[in-house]
Design a protein around this motif. Structure first.
Motif, short mmCIF file in Angstrom:
data_model
loop_
_atom_site.label_atom_id
_atom_site.label_comp_id
_atom_site.label_asym_id
_atom_site.label_seq_id
_atom_site.Cartn_x
_atom_site.Cartn_y
_atom_site.Cartn_z
N THR A 110 -70.22 -41.24 -27.50
CA THR A 110 -70.68 -41.92 -28.71
C THR A 110 -69.67 -42.94 -29.19
OG1 THR A 110 -69.79 -40.03 -29.93
CG2 THR A 110 -72.15 -40.04 -29.54
N PHE A 152 -69.18 -50.43 -32.18
CA PHE A 152 -67.78 -50.34 -32.63
C PHE A 152 -66.96 -51.54 -32.19
CE2 PHE A 152 -67.30 -45.40 -32.98
CZ PHE A 152 -68.38 -45.37 -33.84
N ASP A 196 -73.04 -34.31 -34.98
CA ASP A 196 -73.83 -35.21 -34.13
C ASP A 196 -74.94 -34.42 -33.41
OD1 ASP A 196 -72.15 -37.30 -34.79
OD2 ASP A 196 -71.24 -37.50 -32.82
N PRO A 245 -56.34 -23.79 -25.68
CA PRO A 245 -57.42 -23.29 -24.82
C PRO A 245 -58.69 -23.00 -25.62
CG PRO A 245 -56.00 -21.47 -25.45
CD PRO A 245 -55.43 -22.71 -26.14
N PHE A 293 -67.06 -28.88 -29.23
CA PHE A 293 -65.83 -29.66 -29.39
C PHE A 293 -66.05 -31.08 -28.89
CE2 PHE A 293 -64.15 -25.38 -28.04
CZ PHE A 293 -63.75 -24.97 -29.30
N LYS A 304 -67.42 -26.97 -35.65
CA LYS A 304 -67.32 -27.19 -37.09
C LYS A 304 -67.18 -28.65 -37.47
CE LYS A 304 -62.73 -25.36 -36.40
NZ LYS A 304 -61.77 -24.33 -36.76
N1 LIG Z 1 -68.28 -40.69 -37.90
C1 LIG Z 1 -68.86 -39.86 -37.06
O1 LIG Z 1 -69.55 -38.98 -37.47
C2 LIG Z 1 -68.65 -39.99 -35.67
C3 LIG Z 1 -68.62 -38.83 -34.89
N2 LIG Z 1 -68.29 -38.84 -33.61
C4 LIG Z 1 -68.18 -37.52 -33.03
O2 LIG Z 1 -67.14 -36.83 -33.68
C5 LIG Z 1 -66.33 -36.16 -32.74
C6 LIG Z 1 -65.00 -35.93 -33.32
O3 LIG Z 1 -65.23 -35.11 -34.44
P1 LIG Z 1 -64.07 -34.32 -35.17
O4 LIG Z 1 -62.97 -35.26 -35.48
O5 LIG Z 1 -64.69 -33.61 -36.30
O6 LIG Z 1 -63.55 -33.34 -34.04
P2 LIG Z 1 -64.29 -32.30 -33.07
O7 LIG Z 1 -63.93 -32.65 -31.68
O8 LIG Z 1 -65.71 -32.11 -33.42
O9 LIG Z 1 -63.48 -30.96 -33.40
C7 LIG Z 1 -63.68 -30.33 -34.65
C8 LIG Z 1 -62.59 -29.35 -34.89
O10 LIG Z 1 -62.56 -28.32 -33.90
C9 LIG Z 1 -61.32 -27.65 -34.01
N3 LIG Z 1 -60.79 -27.29 -32.72
C10 LIG Z 1 -60.21 -28.08 -31.79
N4 LIG Z 1 -59.88 -27.37 -30.72
C11 LIG Z 1 -60.23 -26.08 -30.98
C12 LIG Z 1 -60.14 -24.87 -30.24
N5 LIG Z 1 -59.62 -24.83 -29.00
N6 LIG Z 1 -60.63 -23.74 -30.79
C13 LIG Z 1 -61.17 -23.75 -32.02
N7 LIG Z 1 -61.28 -24.88 -32.77
C14 LIG Z 1 -60.81 -26.03 -32.24
C15 LIG Z 1 -60.39 -28.54 -34.79
O11 LIG Z 1 -60.26 -28.01 -36.10
P3 LIG Z 1 -59.01 -27.12 -36.55
O12 LIG Z 1 -58.95 -25.94 -35.63
O13 LIG Z 1 -57.81 -27.99 -36.40
O14 LIG Z 1 -59.33 -26.74 -37.95
C16 LIG Z 1 -61.17 -29.84 -34.86
O15 LIG Z 1 -60.86 -30.62 -35.95
C17 LIG Z 1 -66.40 -37.05 -31.54
O16 LIG Z 1 -66.02 -36.40 -30.36
C18 LIG Z 1 -67.85 -37.45 -31.57
O17 LIG Z 1 -68.66 -36.44 -31.01
C19 LIG Z 1 -67.94 -40.14 -33.07
O18 LIG Z 1 -68.01 -40.25 -31.74
C20 LIG Z 1 -68.80 -41.25 -33.68
C21 LIG Z 1 -68.49 -41.34 -35.11
#
Ligand SMILES: NC(=O)C1=CN([C@@H]2O[C@H](COP(=O)(O)OP(=O)(O)OC[C@H]3O[C@@H](n4cnc5c(N)ncnc54)[C@H](OP(=O)(O)O)[C@@H]3O)[C@@H](O)[C@H]2O)[C@@H](O)CC1
Ligand SMILES: Nc1ncnc2c1ncn2[C@@H]1O[C@H](COP(=O)(O)OP(=O)(O)O)[C@@H](O)[C@H]1O
Length: 535
Positions: free
Chosen positions: A212, A238, A76, A169, A162, A70
């Motif tokens: 990235t 960056f 990306d 987990p 992710f 999500k």
């Molecule tokens: N500016 C940009 O666009 C850039 C983008 N980049 C990219 O963005 C990525 C980071 O993106 P991101 O912050 O959206 O987090 P991401 O890892 O996709 O997770 C999304 C959500 O998943 C959830 N979640 C977590 N664990 C879970 C579980 N076990 N089971 C179920 N759900 C789970 C959790 O949400 P929650 O459950 O807390 O609602 C979390 O917020 C990074 O790795 C890189 O690829 C950068 O590198 C370059 C600049």
């Protein structure tokens, strides 16, 4: 850290530090985040297509699976699929929004819309619970969600479930999906930023992981290597902003990632007034009846390093054949032991010429005869110039001998052999492997991520030793820089070789013909659409 490395070697950060860094860099500004997502996705698409060349051409209608979560990691991956589709408009893209469309975060939703609305894109959603064996996997223009796994193997699988915000987990439904995807045939499996589920048993198994903007430290951990596969660092600029407002990591970082820019000084014009003596003179000591080829390969690489002069001391019965293979080097015929190794009695040949050397490489093909190893220890002890010790010269009694600065180039087995002698040796250690780790005893270990399994064949280490030796001969006061440059140059040439010829039907000396190309291609422009600080 030498100035030549500081700007061309970027820190690896923990996921938490990376999240803080990006938060400060973007300041919560969605338009900047969207620009970064586009830039990351373009870089991922380009890198995946480039790496696919190691397999061969993509088929006319490549089958591509995108697994998207999500968040931004999913965004990306979705946008990367769009950019691949722009290059391959007949691609069949099957998209699994593993949490469904409704929970997509704004930028992931925007990425999904861009992908699914891009005419004539055939991207169709596949919802994870509907992944049943019986369903038709070929998405038809107007059909709804389809199954992802039956059908011919996927050409590319893009994992964006992710990223660095993953918290273990992995829920059972997604674990089952990942298990199923891992078990299905696919030609290239690409993880965006980090393989989903990293650090748990339910992890996506990647051939390549595309980091990235920042390399996150779990991607470098030994225990994660099988899931990460080959790690590629996509430099998004960056680190270019010196006035970076973000919580800058502890200086110096424990791990830093070498970029191709470390080779930039090798791309400049040479002064028209120079001659061969201005570019260093490498002495190489090696070769034996049992291993005649290694020293030739080291010499061939040294000759391509830009060094002005290369002299090679080899057992006398080898010298004529060596000179025929590489006439550019000066081959000195050295008295042999009965078994065909270098004998102690030849040491005068070295001493007579020693003041001409600017660096010395000892080891390739040396063999392990006691007399020859004693000779190598004497050379190390008496050397007034910096050394590279490789292969059979990596013995505790040799690496610790003498006071000249030195570069050691062990693989894991050789490293274990000399580990006890390292603390006093004051050496730069180049620990070779799928990732090459370079450390000069300081706090930072520099990582070269370049090269791949095309290097997993005899002789690739000899080429590396010759290349590093040749670079050291040109800059004897900079052993760390020579080691880093050698590893990056060698790895980038290996990548070019594998893209040109695949990983199998290769002679490793063909790598030599790709060294020039590495220096003549553009340094990947992190700068394209550079992401800048909000402050
Ligand atoms: N500016 C940009 O666009 C850039 C983008 N980049 C990219 O963005 C990525 C980071 O993106 P991101 O912050 O959206 O987090 P991401 O890892 O996709 O997770 C999304 C959500 O998943 C959830 N979640 C977590 N664990 C879970 C579980 N076990 N089971 C179920 N759900 C789970 C959790 O949400 P929650 O459950 O807390 O609602 C979390 O917020 C990074 O790795 C890189 O690829 C950068 O590198 C370059 C600049
Ligand atoms: N799977 C791989 N991926 C990337 N690089 C590799 C891989 N296997 C080997 N290499 C590289 O190939 C070289 C092998 O060196 P070494 O083991 O000394 O070989 P040899 O003694 O046969 O020349 C090193 O530079 C190492 O980093």
């Amino acid at each position: 850290m030498p100035p030549g490395l500081a700007a061309t070697s970027h820190p690896a950060l923990s996921p938490a530090d990376a999240a803080r860094f990006e938060a400060a860099l973007f300041g919560g500004d969605e338009s900047r985040e969207w620009a970064a997502m586009q830039q990351a996705a373009r870089a991922i698409a380009a890198a995946v297509l480039r790496d696919f060349d190691e397999i061969g051409p993509l088929p006319p209608e490549p089958r591509i699976l995108v697994l998207a979560g999500k968040g931004h990691n999913g965004g990306d991956a979705l946008l990367a699929a769009k950019f691949i589709h722009e290059k391959h408009p007949r691609a069949r893209i099957e998209t699994c929004l593993v949490f469904g469309e409704r929970v997509l975060r704004p930028l992931a939703l925007r990425a999904w819309r861009e992908l699914s609305h891009a005419p004539p894109c055939r991207a169709r959603p596949c919802v994870a619970p509907r992944l049943t064996d019986g369903e038709n996997s070929r998405p038809d223009a107007r059909s709804g969600p389809t199954s992802i796994l039956p059908g011919p193997p996927f050409d590319i699988v893009l994992d964006g479930i992710f990223g660095f915000q993953f918290r273990p987990p992995v829920e059972p439904r997604i674990a089952a999906l990942l298990a199923r995807v891992n078990a299905s045939p696919a030609r290239l499996r690409a993880a965006v930023d980090l393989p989903s589920g990293l650090g748990t048993p339910d992890v996506f198994l990647a051939d390549f992981t595309y980091a990235t903007g920042i390399v996150k430290s779990p991607a470098l951990a030994e225990e994660n290597r099988a899931a990460v596969g080959r790690l590629r660092y996509l430099d998004l600029g960056f680190w270019d902003n010196t006035a970076n407002p973000s919580p800058v990591p502890a200086d110096p970082p424990a791990a830093a990632i070498l970029t191709p820019a470390v080779l930039s000084p090798l791309r400049v014009l040479r002064s028209p007034l120079t001659d061969k003596r201005d570019y260093g003179h490498l002495f190489i000591v090696g070769g034996s009846r049992g291993y005649p080829g290694a020293v030739i390969m080291a010499a061939l690489a040294a000759l391509r390093s830009g060094a002005g002069l290369v002299t090679v001391f080899v057992p006398e019965t080898m010298a004529a054949a060596c000179a025929a293979r590489a006439p550019e080097a000066m081959w000195v015929a050295w008295p042999e032991t009965p078994e065909g190794g270098l004998a102690l009695e030849g040491a005068h040949l070295f001493r007579e010429r020693a003041d001409r050397a600017t660096a010395l490489l000892v080891g390739p093909g040396l063999g392990r005869e006691a007399e020859t190893l004693a000779l190598a220890a004497d050379l190390a002890k008496l050397s007034a110039v910096p050394l590279v010790l490789d292969a059979d010269a990596l013995q505790p009694a040799i690496v610790g001998a003498g006071a000249a600065s030195r570069i050691l180039t062990p693989h894991v087995g050789e490293f274990a052999r000399i580990a006890a002698a390292l603390p006093g040796a004051g050496a730069v250690t180049v620990l070779k492997g799928p990732v090459t780790r370079i450390n000069d005893g300081g706090a930072t270990t520099h990582h070269s991520l370049f090269g791949g399994p095309v290097l997993a064949r005899g002789g690739s280490g000899d080429l590396l030793a010759g290349l590093i030796g040749g670079l050291l001969a040109q800059e004897p006061a900079q052993p760390l820089l020579a080691a880093c440059r050698g590893a990056v140059w060698h790895g980038l040439a290996a990548d070019r070789l594998a893209r040109a010829q695949g990983q199998r039907a290769v002679n490793i000396t063909q790598l030599l013909d790709h060294l020039a190309g590495v220096l003549r291609e553009d340094v990947p422009a992190a700068a394209a659409g550079k992401v800048t600080s909000g402050k």
